[in-house]
Design an enzyme around this catalytic site. Sequence first.
Site, short mmCIF file in Angstrom:
data_model
loop_
_atom_site.label_atom_id
_atom_site.label_comp_id
_atom_site.label_asym_id
_atom_site.label_seq_id
_atom_site.Cartn_x
_atom_site.Cartn_y
_atom_site.Cartn_z
N ASP A 189 0.70 -1.31 0.02
CA ASP A 189 0.02 0.04 -0.09
C ASP A 189 1.01 1.20 0.09
OD1 ASP A 189 -2.36 1.58 0.14
OD2 ASP A 189 -2.80 0.75 2.08
N CYS B 142 -3.91 5.14 -1.51
CA CYS B 142 -4.31 4.35 -2.65
C CYS B 142 -4.34 5.22 -4.00
CB CYS B 142 -5.82 3.71 -2.66
SG CYS B 142 -6.46 3.06 -4.09
N ASN C 89 -1.10 5.77 4.93
CA ASN C 89 -1.49 5.02 5.99
C ASN C 89 -1.36 5.50 7.45
OD1 ASN C 89 -1.17 3.22 3.55
ND2 ASN C 89 -2.70 1.83 4.76
#
Length: 308
Positions: free
Chosen positions: A14, A258, A271
């Site tokens: 990610d 993302c 994140n």
Amino acid sequence: MAGTVRITDVSPRDGLQNEEGAIATSEKVRLVKLLCAADVDEVEVSSFVSSRWVPQLGDAAEVFAALADDASLRERRPVFSALVPNEKGMNAALEVNQRAARRLLDKVSVFTAASETFSRRNTNASIDETVERFRPVVAAGRRHGLAVRAYISCAIACPFEGPVQPAAVARVVEKLATLRDQGDIAEIDLGDTIGAGTPESIRAMLDAVLTTAAAHLPSAAITLHLHDTFGRAASCVVEALTMGIRSFDGAAGGLGGCPYASTSTAKAPGNIATELLVSTIRDAGFTTTVSGERLAEAGSFARSLKTS
Ligand code: HMG
Ligand code: MG
């Protein structure tokens, strides 16, 4: 102590999927190894998605091949997982273990969303279509003994549609439960993709999901995947802990976001840093397996990889 909490570091997937510049395969492998040394429970190593869609992770097979060559990872290592959107991705994922001639990839992560627009932008498919694509993946998971995690992105809000109702997330859990005849969904991972969550909205969403999962997917563990856009991710972790959640994702160094959650003017936020995640969990009286010192090394290396 109030119990042990499971930590998955998603920075190699990610985190790095969102970097614009090229990152060498060897650097990705080094990041994974640093996370192994930090004793996280799981590392999401890469993605078997279309390299036209996410060119940053087009070397997933090479990353796993390098990990296969590392003898030290034979003895003791975290769970290794990878993102898989469809049967083609699953076939590529299965080749990891065939080439390594042993179990190296333990788990695959399928991904859908609680927002139709996000689902289409991210996978060129409706939510129902994504779930249909998971059928052969879940069945192959059962045949080959790989665990399956299912992400639900936009569990709080969507970058295109705005706030997402808890009932919409619960409906996706019900759809995922229709895959049970194919195999087990071991884990549902709830993504606050753009970091819009507050302790209140996280509580409302978890309430809906926990009730629905108990009815439809009782054996699935629930994981929370937070992004720290507004600096509220740690307070959301604390709230989730009080609700019994014992599994969280973080990204070393706070990398990530993302690509399809970005807009033309703003890059998707990162994140929650695994360092912040672990310290928040510890401050709340829980334990993790993670070494803070080693994690700091991984975090600083992860930040050094940032290209944008
Ligand atoms: P599509 O274009 O609709 O697929 O993409 P298609 O089936 O029409 O195939 C088109 C081409 O892609 C074909 O190649 C296929 O073979 C190939 P061609 O014949 O044209 O040369 N293809 C593949 N290649 C490699 N691996 C595959 C694969 N599948 C088809 N698995 C697809 C559909 C799902 C493939 C595409 O939309 C895709 O790869 N999307 C991935 C997007 C992505 O990775 N997004 C980031 C992850 S989600 C996220 O970050 C959120 C999360 O962190 C949670 C949160 O934060 O909330 C999980
Ligand atoms: Mg994410």
